[in-house]
Scaffold this active site. Sequence first.
Site, PDB file in Angstrom:
ATOM      1  N   SER A 128       0.829  -1.165  -0.095  1.00 21.59           N
ATOM      2  CA  SER A 128      -0.161   0.106   0.030  1.00 21.59           C
ATOM      3  C   SER A 128       0.849   1.251   0.066  1.00 21.59           C
ATOM      4  CB  SER A 128      -0.901  -0.196   1.300  1.00 21.59           C
ATOM      5  OG  SER A 128      -0.113  -0.263   2.177  1.00 21.59           O
ATOM      6  N   HIS A 138      -5.378  -3.364  -2.773  1.00 19.54           N
ATOM      7  CA  HIS A 138      -4.929  -2.245  -3.876  1.00 19.54           C
ATOM      8  C   HIS A 138      -4.881  -2.956  -5.388  1.00 19.54           C
ATOM      9  CE1 HIS A 138      -3.952   0.892  -0.947  1.00 19.54           C
ATOM     10  NE2 HIS A 138      -3.712  -0.104  -0.221  1.00 19.54           N
ATOM     11  N   LYS A 189     -11.757   0.652  -1.980  1.00 18.43           N
ATOM     12  CA  LYS A 189     -10.754   1.283  -2.856  1.00 18.43           C
ATOM     13  C   LYS A 189     -11.176   1.348  -4.352  1.00 18.43           C
ATOM     14  CE  LYS A 189      -7.708   0.868   0.958  1.00 18.43           C
ATOM     15  NZ  LYS A 189      -6.910   0.182   1.848  1.00 18.43           N
TER      16      LYS A 189
HETATM   17  C1  PLP Z   1      -6.957  -0.097   3.116  1.00 20.04           C
HETATM   18  C2  PLP Z   1      -6.269  -1.276   3.513  1.00 20.04           C
HETATM   19  C3  PLP Z   1      -6.982  -2.090   4.506  1.00 20.04           C
HETATM   20  C4  PLP Z   1      -8.115  -1.737   5.348  1.00 20.04           C
HETATM   21  O1  PLP Z   1      -9.318  -1.785   4.603  1.00 20.04           O
HETATM   22  P1  PLP Z   1     -10.578  -0.986   5.225  1.00 20.04           P
HETATM   23  O2  PLP Z   1     -11.736  -1.563   4.477  1.00 20.04           O
HETATM   24  O3  PLP Z   1     -10.357   0.390   4.733  1.00 20.04           O
HETATM   25  O4  PLP Z   1     -10.558  -1.193   6.606  1.00 20.04           O
HETATM   26  C5  PLP Z   1      -6.440  -3.660   4.474  1.00 20.04           C
HETATM   27  N1  PLP Z   1      -5.383  -3.917   3.985  1.00 20.04           N
HETATM   28  C6  PLP Z   1      -4.804  -3.203   3.112  1.00 20.04           C
HETATM   29  C7  PLP Z   1      -3.395  -3.432   2.305  1.00 20.04           C
HETATM   30  C8  PLP Z   1      -5.242  -1.644   3.017  1.00 20.04           C
HETATM   31  O5  PLP Z   1      -4.684  -0.854   2.034  1.00 20.04           O
END
Ligand code: PLP
Length: 389
Positions: free
Chosen positions: A177, A205, A237
């Site tokens: 990330s 992602h 995302k």
């Molecule tokens: C954003 C993210 C999460 C958390 O997900 P949410 O639904 O925002 O709680 C978990 N793992 C990774 C790699 C992320 O980038």
Amino acid sequence: MPFDLSQDLQQRREQNLYRATRLAQSPQGPIMQMDGREFLTFCSNDYLGLANHSKLITAFQQAASEYGVGSGAAHLVNGHSYYHQALEEALAEFTGRESALLFSTGYMANLGVIAALLNKEDGVFEDKWNHASLLDAGLLSGARFQRYLHNDVANLTTRLQRSEARRKLIVTDGVFSMDGDAADLPSLSSVAKQNDAWLMVDDAHGLGVLGDTGAGLCEAQSQSQDQVQILMGTLGKGMGTAGAFVAGSKELIEYLTNFARPYIYTTAMPAAIAAATLASIEIVKHEPQRREHLQSLIQQFKTGAQQLGLNLMPSDTAIQPVLVGDAQIALNMSEQLRERGIMVTAIRPPTVPAGTARLRITLSASHTNEQVDQLLQALGALSSTMESK
Ligand SMILES: *Cc1c(COP(=O)(O)O)cnc(C)c1O
């Protein structure tokens, strides 16, 4: 004074690590109203430009008029609606897995899976650069917690071979990330097989963005449920909504339904979110042009940034960090971009290792080539003023 919080806060300020929210006054998109001003933004995870898509809004509104807003209870009580069920089935099919289970956030999905599967007799092997939620989950599980060097299969193999744990679980981000590079899933899954381990991939992602149909990194690297036993994806995302899911065998999902506490003891996400996500999956599958346009923006950015002599990281994804090093310089750069009406976040420790502060630039299919040019021009102007200091 055990609760002298102001001292801790002051220390964060002095280290240039203090955090505070900004106020968004418009929907997600390349142009946003923030803190009373208009910005061209390069910091959201809305990679396909779906968070404010009219089809998602319509699906959300329609489902809210049928099912109301609150789901009212946990899935296992009476909060599991038609739309939740349909979404779990659609996600399983989309990712090529037998079954899928919804969680209310990605953070909870990770805590839920790892703590349900492992206890102190077990071992969890995590990439050093994994997302905070995966690291927290590994610690919470009580399993022997090990971090292997980033994307280093040899280092992982040594650790697996030395381990006498009952269950061995390898855990990795699909796309990292804060760095934007991808895990090598074929190598990881073959090491897992050789050591009787399972492989869990967090594709927060990659989902929507990678693979021919947007099913994510597993699709892009041809990894089925036999290779990646546990696939976790988030919906907030690339998919443009909210929440998360875990996909895998029927038995895994049955197990999590019974043992994953953050699944059992949480109110189900609103049915309308599930309905909007169903609409999102259709767009993701049937509009590959969004992924193609995003790829062209990534290439445009990388070529332009290289010409400017910026310190890019080895990423081919929509996450394009510019390595700066010092937290204060990264903050200054972000601030100067803000003054030019461009929003890019500075990422500082402890989110990334000390000395690797960076600008985390994220691109979205909703950006135009002209907007990426504007960003490059601003970065160019900035780097010449930084050098002359
Ligand atoms: C954003 C993210 C999460 C958390 O997900 P949410 O639904 O925002 O709680 C978990 N793992 C990774 C790699 C992320 O980038």
